[in-house]
Design a protein around this motif. Sequence first.
Motif, PDB file in Angstrom:
ATOM      1  N   MET A   1       2.967  -0.533  14.878  1.00  0.00           N
ATOM      2  CA  MET A   1       3.235   0.714  14.357  1.00  0.00           C
ATOM      3  C   MET A   1       3.560   0.714  12.909  1.00  0.00           C
ATOM      4  O   MET A   1       4.226  -0.323  12.381  1.00  0.00           O
ATOM      5  CB  MET A   1       4.313   1.449  15.322  1.00  0.00           C
ATOM      6  CG  MET A   1       4.654   2.639  14.979  1.00  0.00           C
ATOM      7  SD  MET A   1       5.612   3.733  16.118  1.00  0.00           S
ATOM      8  CE  MET A   1       4.519   3.500  17.591  1.00  0.00           C
ATOM      9  N   THR A   3       5.449   1.918   9.367  1.00  0.00           N
ATOM     10  CA  THR A   3       6.908   2.360   8.887  1.00  0.00           C
ATOM     11  C   THR A   3       6.691   3.281   7.944  1.00  0.00           C
ATOM     12  O   THR A   3       5.813   3.385   7.288  1.00  0.00           O
ATOM     13  CB  THR A   3       7.588   0.965   8.555  1.00  0.00           C
ATOM     14  OG1 THR A   3       6.849   0.671   7.183  1.00  0.00           O
ATOM     15  CG2 THR A   3       7.552  -0.133   9.340  1.00  0.00           C
ATOM     16  N   ASN A   4       7.928   4.021   7.956  1.00  0.00           N
ATOM     17  CA  ASN A   4       7.967   5.232   6.801  1.00  0.00           C
ATOM     18  C   ASN A   4       9.244   5.168   6.190  1.00  0.00           C
ATOM     19  O   ASN A   4      10.310   4.397   6.698  1.00  0.00           O
ATOM     20  CB  ASN A   4       8.211   6.375   7.798  1.00  0.00           C
ATOM     21  CG  ASN A   4       6.902   6.734   8.329  1.00  0.00           C
ATOM     22  OD1 ASN A   4       5.567   6.616   7.907  1.00  0.00           O
ATOM     23  ND2 ASN A   4       7.167   7.104  10.009  1.00  0.00           N
ATOM     24  N   GLN A  35      19.591  -0.701  13.539  1.00  0.00           N
ATOM     25  CA  GLN A  35      18.674   0.085  14.064  1.00  0.00           C
ATOM     26  C   GLN A  35      17.211  -0.569  13.728  1.00  0.00           C
ATOM     27  O   GLN A  35      16.167   0.133  13.937  1.00  0.00           O
ATOM     28  CB  GLN A  35      18.781   1.565  13.883  1.00  0.00           C
ATOM     29  CG  GLN A  35      20.082   2.188  13.986  1.00  0.00           C
ATOM     30  CD  GLN A  35      20.191   2.369  15.596  1.00  0.00           C
ATOM     31  OE1 GLN A  35      19.199   2.331  16.347  1.00  0.00           O
ATOM     32  NE2 GLN A  35      21.226   1.952  16.152  1.00  0.00           N
ATOM     33  N   GLU A  70      10.524   1.772  11.335  1.00  0.00           N
ATOM     34  CA  GLU A  70       9.360   2.565  12.302  1.00  0.00           C
ATOM     35  C   GLU A  70       9.600   3.945  12.812  1.00  0.00           C
ATOM     36  O   GLU A  70      10.898   4.211  13.030  1.00  0.00           O
ATOM     37  CB  GLU A  70       8.959   1.570  13.521  1.00  0.00           C
ATOM     38  CG  GLU A  70       8.178   0.336  13.172  1.00  0.00           C
ATOM     39  CD  GLU A  70       8.135  -0.589  14.360  1.00  0.00           C
ATOM     40  OE1 GLU A  70       8.213   0.352  15.479  1.00  0.00           O
ATOM     41  OE2 GLU A  70       7.893  -1.674  14.104  1.00  0.00           O
ATOM     42  N   GLY A  71       8.896   4.851  12.747  1.00  0.00           N
ATOM     43  CA  GLY A  71       9.238   6.324  13.033  1.00  0.00           C
ATOM     44  C   GLY A  71       9.675   6.219  14.810  1.00  0.00           C
ATOM     45  O   GLY A  71      10.584   7.360  14.860  1.00  0.00           O
ATOM     46  N   SER A  72       9.336   5.490  15.484  1.00  0.00           N
ATOM     47  CA  SER A  72       9.646   5.540  16.733  1.00  0.00           C
ATOM     48  C   SER A  72      11.083   5.048  16.902  1.00  0.00           C
ATOM     49  O   SER A  72      11.751   5.321  18.271  1.00  0.00           O
ATOM     50  CB  SER A  72       8.587   4.317  17.695  1.00  0.00           C
ATOM     51  OG  SER A  72       9.038   3.161  17.218  1.00  0.00           O
ATOM     52  N   LYS A  73      11.809   4.581  16.041  1.00  0.00           N
ATOM     53  CA  LYS A  73      13.293   4.191  16.115  1.00  0.00           C
ATOM     54  C   LYS A  73      14.140   5.365  15.644  1.00  0.00           C
ATOM     55  O   LYS A  73      15.175   5.174  15.756  1.00  0.00           O
ATOM     56  CB  LYS A  73      13.512   2.802  15.259  1.00  0.00           C
ATOM     57  CG  LYS A  73      12.822   1.593  15.722  1.00  0.00           C
ATOM     58  CD  LYS A  73      13.100   0.453  15.161  1.00  0.00           C
ATOM     59  CE  LYS A  73      12.482  -0.910  15.717  1.00  0.00           C
ATOM     60  NZ  LYS A  73      12.906  -2.091  15.355  1.00  0.00           N
ATOM     61  N   ASP A  75      15.606   8.868  16.297  1.00  0.00           N
ATOM     62  CA  ASP A  75      15.951   9.679  17.331  1.00  0.00           C
ATOM     63  C   ASP A  75      16.206  10.955  16.738  1.00  0.00           C
ATOM     64  O   ASP A  75      16.827  11.532  15.960  1.00  0.00           O
ATOM     65  CB  ASP A  75      17.145   9.330  18.020  1.00  0.00           C
ATOM     66  CG  ASP A  75      17.325  10.096  19.456  1.00  0.00           C
ATOM     67  OD1 ASP A  75      16.881  11.398  19.462  1.00  0.00           O
ATOM     68  OD2 ASP A  75      17.969   9.457  20.357  1.00  0.00           O
ATOM     69  N   GLU A  76      15.392  12.037  17.159  1.00  0.00           N
ATOM     70  CA  GLU A  76      15.062  13.518  16.585  1.00  0.00           C
ATOM     71  C   GLU A  76      16.420  14.420  16.975  1.00  0.00           C
ATOM     72  O   GLU A  76      16.786  15.169  16.374  1.00  0.00           O
ATOM     73  CB  GLU A  76      13.908  14.177  17.089  1.00  0.00           C
ATOM     74  CG  GLU A  76      12.802  13.673  16.379  1.00  0.00           C
ATOM     75  CD  GLU A  76      11.553  14.527  16.738  1.00  0.00           C
ATOM     76  OE1 GLU A  76      11.566  15.584  17.439  1.00  0.00           O
ATOM     77  OE2 GLU A  76      10.294  14.039  16.387  1.00  0.00           O
ATOM     78  N   SER A  84      22.641   8.820  17.738  1.00  0.00           N
ATOM     79  CA  SER A  84      21.789   8.706  16.667  1.00  0.00           C
ATOM     80  C   SER A  84      22.597   8.056  15.669  1.00  0.00           C
ATOM     81  O   SER A  84      23.853   7.851  15.490  1.00  0.00           O
ATOM     82  CB  SER A  84      21.886  10.304  16.002  1.00  0.00           C
ATOM     83  OG  SER A  84      23.336  10.846  15.882  1.00  0.00           O
TER      84      SER A  84
END
Length: 92
Positions: A1, A3-4, A35, A70-73, A75-76, A84
Motif C-alpha cells: 500500500m 504511503t502519504n 502508529q 500508510e493511509g489505512s493507518k 482513522d477518520e 485516534s
Amino acid sequence: MSTNVYEGMFLVDVNKWSNDPEGLTAELTGLLEKQGAEVLVARPWDERRLAYPIRGQRRALYWMSYFRVEGSKIDERSGPEAGSPGRIGRRV
C-alpha cells in the motif's frame, strides 16, 4: 500500500510545555511512530488563545508535525473511542 504525507496539529498545555518541552516532543513523536508513521518534521508552531476553553485552559501551544504513513493507518473518526492519534493524555 502507498504511503502519504500528512500534517498533524496538536494542542499542548502551555504550562506543561514550558516545564518539559523535550519530554512532550518525545511523547508526541513517539505517539506517531507507534502508529507506524515516519516523522519528517515536528516542532512548536505558535502559542495562541483558544476560541473556547478546553479543560479550563484559555491558551494552548500549537504543535505542528509532518509525517509519512500508510493511509489505512489513519482513522477518520475522532475522540477517545476511536483511538485516534489526538488522544494522548492529560499533557496534550
